[in-house]
Structures are given as C-alpha cells and as structure tokens.
Design a protein around this motif. Structure first.
Motif, mmCIF file in Angstrom:
data_model
loop_
_atom_site.group_PDB
_atom_site.id
_atom_site.type_symbol
_atom_site.label_atom_id
_atom_site.label_comp_id
_atom_site.label_asym_id
_atom_site.label_seq_id
_atom_site.Cartn_x
_atom_site.Cartn_y
_atom_site.Cartn_z
ATOM 1 N N MET A 189 0.679 8.104 -2.843
ATOM 2 C CA MET A 189 1.171 6.944 -3.576
ATOM 3 C C MET A 189 0.835 5.639 -2.847
ATOM 4 S SD MET A 189 3.999 4.708 -3.219
ATOM 5 C CE MET A 189 4.824 3.539 -4.263
ATOM 6 N N VAL A 190 1.064 5.618 -1.506
ATOM 7 C CA VAL A 190 0.822 4.409 -0.730
ATOM 8 C C VAL A 190 -0.656 4.048 -0.744
ATOM 9 C CG1 VAL A 190 0.910 3.408 1.586
ATOM 10 C CG2 VAL A 190 2.860 4.692 0.703
ATOM 11 N N GLU A 191 -1.530 5.019 -0.468
ATOM 12 C CA GLU A 191 -2.964 4.756 -0.475
ATOM 13 C C GLU A 191 -3.429 4.294 -1.852
ATOM 14 O OE1 GLU A 191 -1.644 7.546 0.744
ATOM 15 O OE2 GLU A 191 -2.507 8.017 2.717
ATOM 16 N N ASN A 192 -2.937 4.941 -2.902
ATOM 17 C CA ASN A 192 -3.324 4.554 -4.257
ATOM 18 C C ASN A 192 -2.922 3.120 -4.563
ATOM 19 O OD1 ASN A 192 -4.376 7.089 -4.712
ATOM 20 N ND2 ASN A 192 -2.563 7.861 -5.774
ATOM 21 N N LYS A 193 -1.750 2.718 -4.060
ATOM 22 C CA LYS A 193 -1.276 1.360 -4.314
ATOM 23 C C LYS A 193 -2.148 0.340 -3.602
ATOM 24 C CE LYS A 193 1.852 -0.924 -6.588
ATOM 25 N NZ LYS A 193 1.942 -0.827 -8.048
ATOM 26 N N VAL A 194 -2.537 0.622 -2.372
ATOM 27 C CA VAL A 194 -3.421 -0.292 -1.632
ATOM 28 C C VAL A 194 -4.762 -0.403 -2.341
ATOM 29 C CG1 VAL A 194 -4.628 -0.707 0.553
ATOM 30 C CG2 VAL A 194 -2.266 0.148 0.555
ATOM 31 N N ASP A 195 -5.310 0.740 -2.810
ATOM 32 C CA ASP A 195 -6.568 0.709 -3.551
ATOM 33 C C ASP A 195 -6.431 -0.078 -4.848
ATOM 34 O OD1 ASP A 195 -7.847 2.199 -1.622
ATOM 35 O OD2 ASP A 195 -7.607 4.111 -2.680
ATOM 36 N N GLU A 196 -5.289 0.053 -5.485
ATOM 37 C CA GLU A 196 -5.040 -0.689 -6.723
ATOM 38 C C GLU A 196 -5.057 -2.191 -6.457
ATOM 39 O OE1 GLU A 196 -1.178 -1.497 -9.528
ATOM 40 O OE2 GLU A 196 -1.535 0.570 -8.889
ATOM 41 N N PHE A 197 -4.407 -2.613 -5.393
ATOM 42 C CA PHE A 197 -4.407 -4.037 -5.046
ATOM 43 C C PHE A 197 -5.808 -4.529 -4.699
ATOM 44 C CE2 PHE A 197 0.197 -3.418 -3.602
ATOM 45 C CZ PHE A 197 0.714 -3.998 -4.755
ATOM 46 N N SER A 198 -6.590 -3.690 -4.023
ATOM 47 C CA SER A 198 -7.901 -4.125 -3.541
ATOM 48 C C SER A 198 -8.935 -4.219 -4.660
ATOM 49 C CB SER A 198 -8.411 -3.169 -2.455
ATOM 50 O OG SER A 198 -8.681 -1.893 -2.999
ATOM 51 N N GLY A 199 -8.676 -3.557 -5.788
ATOM 52 C CA GLY A 199 -9.672 -3.510 -6.852
ATOM 53 C C GLY A 199 -9.578 -4.619 -7.874
ATOM 54 N N PHE A 200 -8.574 -5.479 -7.741
ATOM 55 C CA PHE A 200 -8.356 -6.524 -8.743
ATOM 56 C C PHE A 200 -8.119 -7.859 -8.052
ATOM 57 C CE2 PHE A 200 -6.908 -2.529 -10.576
ATOM 58 C CZ PHE A 200 -7.578 -2.519 -11.791
ATOM 59 N N LYS A 201 -8.076 -8.915 -8.841
ATOM 60 C CA LYS A 201 -7.741 -10.235 -8.319
ATOM 61 C C LYS A 201 -6.364 -10.159 -7.649
ATOM 62 C CE LYS A 201 -7.114 -15.066 -9.767
ATOM 63 N NZ LYS A 201 -7.997 -15.605 -8.728
ATOM 64 N N THR A 202 -6.256 -10.740 -6.463
ATOM 65 C CA THR A 202 -5.025 -10.623 -5.677
ATOM 66 C C THR A 202 -3.818 -11.136 -6.441
ATOM 67 O OG1 THR A 202 -6.293 -10.867 -3.640
ATOM 68 C CG2 THR A 202 -3.921 -11.244 -3.508
ATOM 69 N N ASP A 203 -2.814 -10.296 -6.557
ATOM 70 C CA ASP A 203 -1.557 -10.653 -7.210
ATOM 71 C C ASP A 203 -0.474 -10.676 -6.123
ATOM 72 O OD1 ASP A 203 0.874 -10.706 -8.565
ATOM 73 O OD2 ASP A 203 0.081 -9.610 -10.291
ATOM 74 N N PHE A 204 -0.201 -11.862 -5.588
ATOM 75 C CA PHE A 204 0.736 -11.976 -4.475
ATOM 76 C C PHE A 204 2.140 -11.533 -4.876
ATOM 77 C CE2 PHE A 204 -2.608 -14.884 -3.047
ATOM 78 C CZ PHE A 204 -2.761 -14.467 -1.736
ATOM 79 N N TYR A 205 2.503 -11.763 -6.111
ATOM 80 C CA TYR A 205 3.840 -11.373 -6.557
ATOM 81 C C TYR A 205 4.004 -9.855 -6.490
ATOM 82 C CZ TYR A 205 7.826 -10.521 -9.629
ATOM 83 O OH TYR A 205 9.016 -10.074 -10.148
ATOM 84 N N GLU A 206 3.022 -9.116 -6.983
ATOM 85 C CA GLU A 206 3.098 -7.652 -6.973
ATOM 86 C C GLU A 206 3.012 -7.101 -5.551
ATOM 87 O OE1 GLU A 206 3.801 -5.454 -9.308
ATOM 88 O OE2 GLU A 206 4.177 -7.126 -10.667
ATOM 89 N N ILE A 207 2.192 -7.716 -4.709
ATOM 90 C CA ILE A 207 2.096 -7.277 -3.311
ATOM 91 C C ILE A 207 3.434 -7.492 -2.607
ATOM 92 C CG2 ILE A 207 1.043 -7.822 -1.079
ATOM 93 C CD1 ILE A 207 -1.584 -8.310 -2.612
ATOM 94 N N LYS A 208 4.051 -8.645 -2.845
ATOM 95 C CA LYS A 208 5.347 -8.937 -2.238
ATOM 96 C C LYS A 208 6.398 -7.925 -2.707
ATOM 97 C CE LYS A 208 8.464 -12.918 -1.549
ATOM 98 N NZ LYS A 208 9.670 -12.544 -2.290
ATOM 99 N N ARG A 209 6.393 -7.583 -3.981
ATOM 100 C CA ARG A 209 7.344 -6.589 -4.504
ATOM 101 C C ARG A 209 7.128 -5.234 -3.843
ATOM 102 N NH1 ARG A 209 8.985 -5.664 -10.454
ATOM 103 N NH2 ARG A 209 7.056 -4.459 -10.369
#
Length: 224
Positions: free
Chosen positions: A1-21
C-alpha cells in the motif's frame, strides 16, 4: 500500500494537499509497514543499502524510492545518544518535500539572503547516483533569519526547493517521515562558515548494515 501510494504521487502533477493527508495519516500504516519490513530480511537489506548518517547528523533511512522518478519516502531520525554533536548547515534543496513529525520536537529557521558578501560562503552542490558530492564555490554571503517554527509530534510542513533553512532537534530523540519529490533543479546550495571543513560533507562514509538498521527501526517503533 505504501509503495503504491508513493508511485501514485510520483506519476501525476504534485498534489500537496493529498500528500499532506497521506503523511498526517501515518498512524494507519507506518507501524505495520515498519514491522513487516523487520520480518523481510531481503527488503531490509535493500533499505540499508541506501540509508546512512547524513552530514547534518541525522539518520537518513530511505524506505522506498519510486522507479518512476526521484520520489521517495524517508525517515529522518535525530538521536542525541548516538550523535550529540549534531549541527545543521543552512541549505536549500533540489526538490520540494512534505514532512510530518513522528516523535519529539524540531525547530526550523527560514533565512533570506541579503548580500553577496559577508562571513558565510555560498556553495552549489550536486549529488551523483552513487552519492558522490560535487561542490562549486559561488560567493560570500550574508543571511538573515526570517522566522522560526516549532514543530511537534503530528505536525506537517512543506518546503519548496528554493527556501533556505536549517533544522535542529529540540528533543533527545526526534523523528520525521518525509516524502521527497522529483528534482526541480540540478543543484542545491549550502552556506558554510569560512573555517568549516567540507570533509564531513563528502557524502556517506558508509551505509548502515542490516543489523544497525533493524535496531534503529525497533527503537523508532518503541517511540511512536
């Protein structure tokens, strides 16, 4: 789950709100993730190969690096028991990041550069894939502190690549979980006193072995 989430963040325009959550919700995944890491010796060995004592005297533990780009999930641990001489240089980064305090209290000071002369030496540095650092002297400089922020357990903050800051731990044991984003530029800057030696900033002298890393993670789990 953690690795998938990091990959999800890295594949799109940075969403600081979602990263902070994601970082603020560490209670829901971090202990399980670290516990599973301790049970997987092969995976622990991979993490150990990219984790070491940083030149600013905190343990840098890279839990996962995305194969897509330079996004990575890291632990930073300040442990006075091991590194009582901790001192942070004023610096910026090649990349933006978000970080949440897992344990202890850290204090961040943000600076502005006001002159290309003064008692500090400004240097650009870059890091190769094997962690070899290259330095280029620019100018002398004068910096002034703009503000300080006290960050306690559960607090999250964002830093952009061009912001100058330093960080100190105000506790005997402090730890943060950080999501490092992709590079914004090829180099970052550090500001050193004229009598400072670059010897301790030449990159990691050695990486942690598996047992060293295991003990550091066990100690963290006991503290969060």
């Amino acid at each position: 789950m953690v690795e998938n989430k990091v990959d999800e963040f890295s594949g799109f325009k940075t969403d600081f709100y979602e990263i902070k959550r994601f970082l603020e919700g560490y209670d829901s995944y971090l202990k399980n993730y670290l516990s599973s890491l301790l049970r997987d010796t092969a995976k622990l060995a991979l993490v150990a190969k990219q984790s070491y004592l940083h030149s600013n005297y905190f343990d840098k533990i890279v839990l996962y690096k995305s194969p897509i780009n330079n996004f990575s999930l890291r632990l930073h641990i300040w442990d006075d028991f091991n590194y009582p001489e901790f001192k942070s240089d004023i610096h910026n980064h090649r990349w933006d990041f978000c970080s949440v305090v897992l344990k202890g209290v850290i204090e961040e000071t943000v600076y502005s550069k006001i002159l290309d002369e003064g008692d500090l030496i400004e240097m650009d540095f870059s890091t190769s894939k094997n962690s070899t650092r290259k330095y280029k002297r620019k100018n002398n400089a004068t910096l002034i502190p703009r503000y300080k922020t006290r960050l306690e357990q559960g607090m999250c903050y964002t830093k952009f690549s061009d912001e100058l800051h330093d960080v100190v731990s105000l506790s005997s044991y402090s730890a943060t979980l950080m999501l490092r984003m992709d590079d914004e530029k090829d180099y970052s800057s550090i500001f050193l006193k004229s009598n400072q030696n670059l010897a301790n900033r030449e990159g990691p002298k050695s990486f942690f072995n598996v047992e060293e890393l295991r003990l550091k993670i066990i100690k963290l789990l006991k503290n969060i």
